[in-house]
Each structure stands twice: as structure tokens, then as C-alpha cells.
Write a protein that holds these residues in place. Structure first.
Motif, mmCIF file in Angstrom:
data_model
loop_
_atom_site.group_PDB
_atom_site.id
_atom_site.type_symbol
_atom_site.label_atom_id
_atom_site.label_comp_id
_atom_site.label_asym_id
_atom_site.label_seq_id
_atom_site.Cartn_x
_atom_site.Cartn_y
_atom_site.Cartn_z
ATOM 1 N N MET A 137 -16.651 -8.345 5.106
ATOM 2 C CA MET A 137 -15.432 -7.844 5.713
ATOM 3 C C MET A 137 -14.234 -8.382 4.937
ATOM 4 O O MET A 137 -14.138 -9.552 4.624
ATOM 5 C CB MET A 137 -15.382 -8.284 7.178
ATOM 6 C CG MET A 137 -14.150 -7.830 7.882
ATOM 7 S SD MET A 137 -14.341 -8.197 9.643
ATOM 8 C CE MET A 137 -12.738 -7.821 10.161
ATOM 9 N N THR A 138 -13.285 -7.531 4.638
ATOM 10 C CA THR A 138 -12.088 -7.904 3.901
ATOM 11 C C THR A 138 -11.029 -8.401 4.865
ATOM 12 O O THR A 138 -10.793 -7.799 5.910
ATOM 13 C CB THR A 138 -11.541 -6.692 3.114
ATOM 14 O OG1 THR A 138 -12.574 -6.205 2.281
ATOM 15 C CG2 THR A 138 -10.334 -7.070 2.308
ATOM 16 N N THR A 139 -10.380 -9.498 4.501
ATOM 17 C CA THR A 139 -9.293 -10.023 5.315
ATOM 18 C C THR A 139 -8.006 -9.349 4.877
ATOM 19 O O THR A 139 -7.713 -9.271 3.682
ATOM 20 C CB THR A 139 -9.165 -11.554 5.135
ATOM 21 O OG1 THR A 139 -10.420 -12.144 5.455
ATOM 22 C CG2 THR A 139 -8.081 -12.122 6.013
ATOM 23 N N VAL A 140 -7.227 -8.847 5.829
ATOM 24 C CA VAL A 140 -5.970 -8.183 5.526
ATOM 25 C C VAL A 140 -4.841 -9.196 5.638
ATOM 26 O O VAL A 140 -4.735 -9.920 6.623
ATOM 27 C CB VAL A 140 -5.734 -6.995 6.494
ATOM 28 C CG1 VAL A 140 -4.391 -6.365 6.242
ATOM 29 C CG2 VAL A 140 -6.847 -5.983 6.349
ATOM 30 N N ASN A 141 -4.019 -9.257 4.624
ATOM 31 C CA ASN A 141 -2.870 -10.162 4.592
ATOM 32 C C ASN A 141 -1.798 -9.614 5.523
ATOM 33 O O ASN A 141 -1.271 -8.526 5.299
ATOM 34 C CB ASN A 141 -2.352 -10.264 3.154
ATOM 35 C CG ASN A 141 -1.179 -11.194 3.006
ATOM 36 O OD1 ASN A 141 -0.557 -11.598 3.991
ATOM 37 N ND2 ASN A 141 -0.867 -11.529 1.772
ATOM 38 N N ALA A 142 -1.462 -10.375 6.556
ATOM 39 C CA ALA A 142 -0.482 -9.920 7.553
ATOM 40 C C ALA A 142 0.908 -9.746 6.967
ATOM 41 O O ALA A 142 1.744 -9.072 7.548
ATOM 42 C CB ALA A 142 -0.440 -10.899 8.722
ATOM 43 N N VAL A 143 1.182 -10.351 5.800
ATOM 44 C CA VAL A 143 2.500 -10.244 5.184
ATOM 45 C C VAL A 143 2.587 -9.019 4.279
ATOM 46 O O VAL A 143 3.657 -8.517 3.988
ATOM 47 C CB VAL A 143 2.817 -11.531 4.383
ATOM 48 C CG1 VAL A 143 4.184 -11.468 3.753
ATOM 49 C CG2 VAL A 143 2.695 -12.757 5.280
ATOM 50 N N ASP A 144 1.446 -8.517 3.849
ATOM 51 C CA ASP A 144 1.407 -7.369 2.942
ATOM 52 C C ASP A 144 1.901 -6.126 3.673
ATOM 53 O O ASP A 144 1.264 -5.663 4.621
ATOM 54 C CB ASP A 144 -0.031 -7.162 2.458
ATOM 55 C CG ASP A 144 -0.179 -6.006 1.476
ATOM 56 O OD1 ASP A 144 0.711 -5.129 1.429
ATOM 57 O OD2 ASP A 144 -1.185 -5.971 0.767
ATOM 58 N N PRO A 145 3.049 -5.546 3.256
ATOM 59 C CA PRO A 145 3.583 -4.386 3.977
ATOM 60 C C PRO A 145 2.705 -3.137 3.859
ATOM 61 O O PRO A 145 2.771 -2.262 4.710
ATOM 62 C CB PRO A 145 4.954 -4.162 3.339
ATOM 63 C CG PRO A 145 4.872 -4.811 2.011
ATOM 64 C CD PRO A 145 3.882 -5.944 2.138
ATOM 65 N N VAL A 146 1.877 -3.069 2.847
ATOM 66 C CA VAL A 146 1.008 -1.901 2.691
ATOM 67 C C VAL A 146 -0.203 -1.996 3.609
ATOM 68 O O VAL A 146 -0.595 -1.027 4.261
ATOM 69 C CB VAL A 146 0.549 -1.748 1.226
ATOM 70 C CG1 VAL A 146 -0.489 -0.631 1.088
ATOM 71 C CG2 VAL A 146 1.738 -1.486 0.325
ATOM 72 N N LEU A 147 -0.782 -3.167 3.681
ATOM 73 C CA LEU A 147 -2.019 -3.323 4.434
ATOM 74 C C LEU A 147 -1.832 -3.995 5.791
ATOM 75 O O LEU A 147 -2.802 -4.340 6.449
ATOM 76 C CB LEU A 147 -3.043 -4.097 3.592
ATOM 77 C CG LEU A 147 -3.444 -3.396 2.300
ATOM 78 C CD1 LEU A 147 -4.392 -4.276 1.500
ATOM 79 C CD2 LEU A 147 -4.045 -2.035 2.568
#
Length: 157
Positions: free
Chosen positions: A1-11
Motif C-alpha cells: 500500500m502506498t502512503t499518500v503525503n498529506a502535504v502533496d496538493p496533487v495526492l
């Protein structure tokens, strides 16, 4: 499972599943056409659809796609039945991507029972891609804008 960066505006919001994305893009293509595809279909002869300019009379006179039916959005409910055949799909356009007039026209036509698509880019991109248009002075065209149309005959998309 990939962790999504909460700061990344795209993801920040995770992408749709492949099945959700496929359904979304299939629906988008069912409702939209682009300027180049409309131009190619018109150039090939009877395209199987009618092009509808939903702008004002002054805008239509300033320039419109050759053969387009002029029917401002405000008059669709009143006049569509006299100008359009319900068995023939309609492709709507207005000024350009900053205007939702073609979207409103497409909605009005769909609510009246017409098959309809919206031409993305509108008249602006028709002219910017160098396709000819009619004015009250006659047929005109502009040089191709290299930011909207590739130098090759086919962009590959």
C-alpha cells in the motif's frame, strides 16, 4: 500500500480507482468533442451531427464555424424544435474555455431530448487552431497558434 503525503496538493485526495477513472473518462468523452475532431469531421463531409453556436447575434456575426446553426442559449426552448432534428446529434460551442455558454446550451438541449456534446475550447480555439470561420465580411482564418496546435498535421492524441 502506498502512503499518500498529506502535504502533496496533487495526492491529498487519492486518485480514483482504475475502474472509477475509466467510467469518468468514458462519460467525459460521451459529452465532449475537441475542436480538431469537429474540424476533421466537418472537412470529411457529412459528419452526422450539427454544430450549434449558442452566442449572441453580434458574436455570431463576428465569427462562427462555417455551417453552424445560430441559436443563442436563451432561445433554445423556444426555437430548437424548428431548427434542429432530434435524430441528429448536436455539438454546441460558445466563446471559449472561460465561458460556460456551450455547457448551458448542451444542458438545455439534453433536457429537450437531444443527443448533445460540447465542443471544448469553443470558438476561441477554433480560431487559434487556424480553422476557417465565417464573418459578416466573408470567410477568414488566423495563423495557427503554436501553443494550441502542433506544427505537425497530427498531434498524436
Amino acid at each position: 500500500m502506498t502512503t499518500v503525503n498529506a502535504v502533496d496538493p496533487v495526492l491529498r485526495v487519492p486518485p480514483a480507482t482504475p475502474a472509477e477513472a475509466a467510467a469518468h473518462f468514458r462519460a467525459a468523452l460521451a459529452c465532449h468533442a475537441d475542436v480538431s475532431d469537429v474540424a476533421a469531421a466537418l472537412a470529411a463531409g457529412d459528419p452526422g451531427f450539427v454544430v450549434l453556436d449558442s452566442r449572441s447575434a453580434a458574436a455570431f456575426d463576428q465569427g462562427h464555424i462555417p455551417g453552424a446553426v445560430h441559436l443563442p442559449t436563451a432561445f433554445i426552448a423556444e426555437r430548437a424544435g424548428r431548427l434542429l432534428d432530434r435524430s441528429v446529434p448536436v455539438v454546441t460551442y460558445c466563446w471559449g474555455p472561460g465561458c460556460n455558454g456551450a455547457t448551458r446550451a448542451a444542458l438545455a438541449l439534453a433536457e429537450l431530448g437531444y443527443q448533445v456534446k460540447e465542443m471544448l475550447g469553443g470558438f476561441e480555439y477554433w480560431a487559434r487552431e487556424g480553422f476557417p470561420y465565417d464573418t459578416r465580411r466573408g470567410r477568414e482564418s488566423r495563423p495557427v497558434d503554436p501553443l494550441t496546435a502542433p506544427p505537425a498535421a497530427d498531434c498524436g492524441c
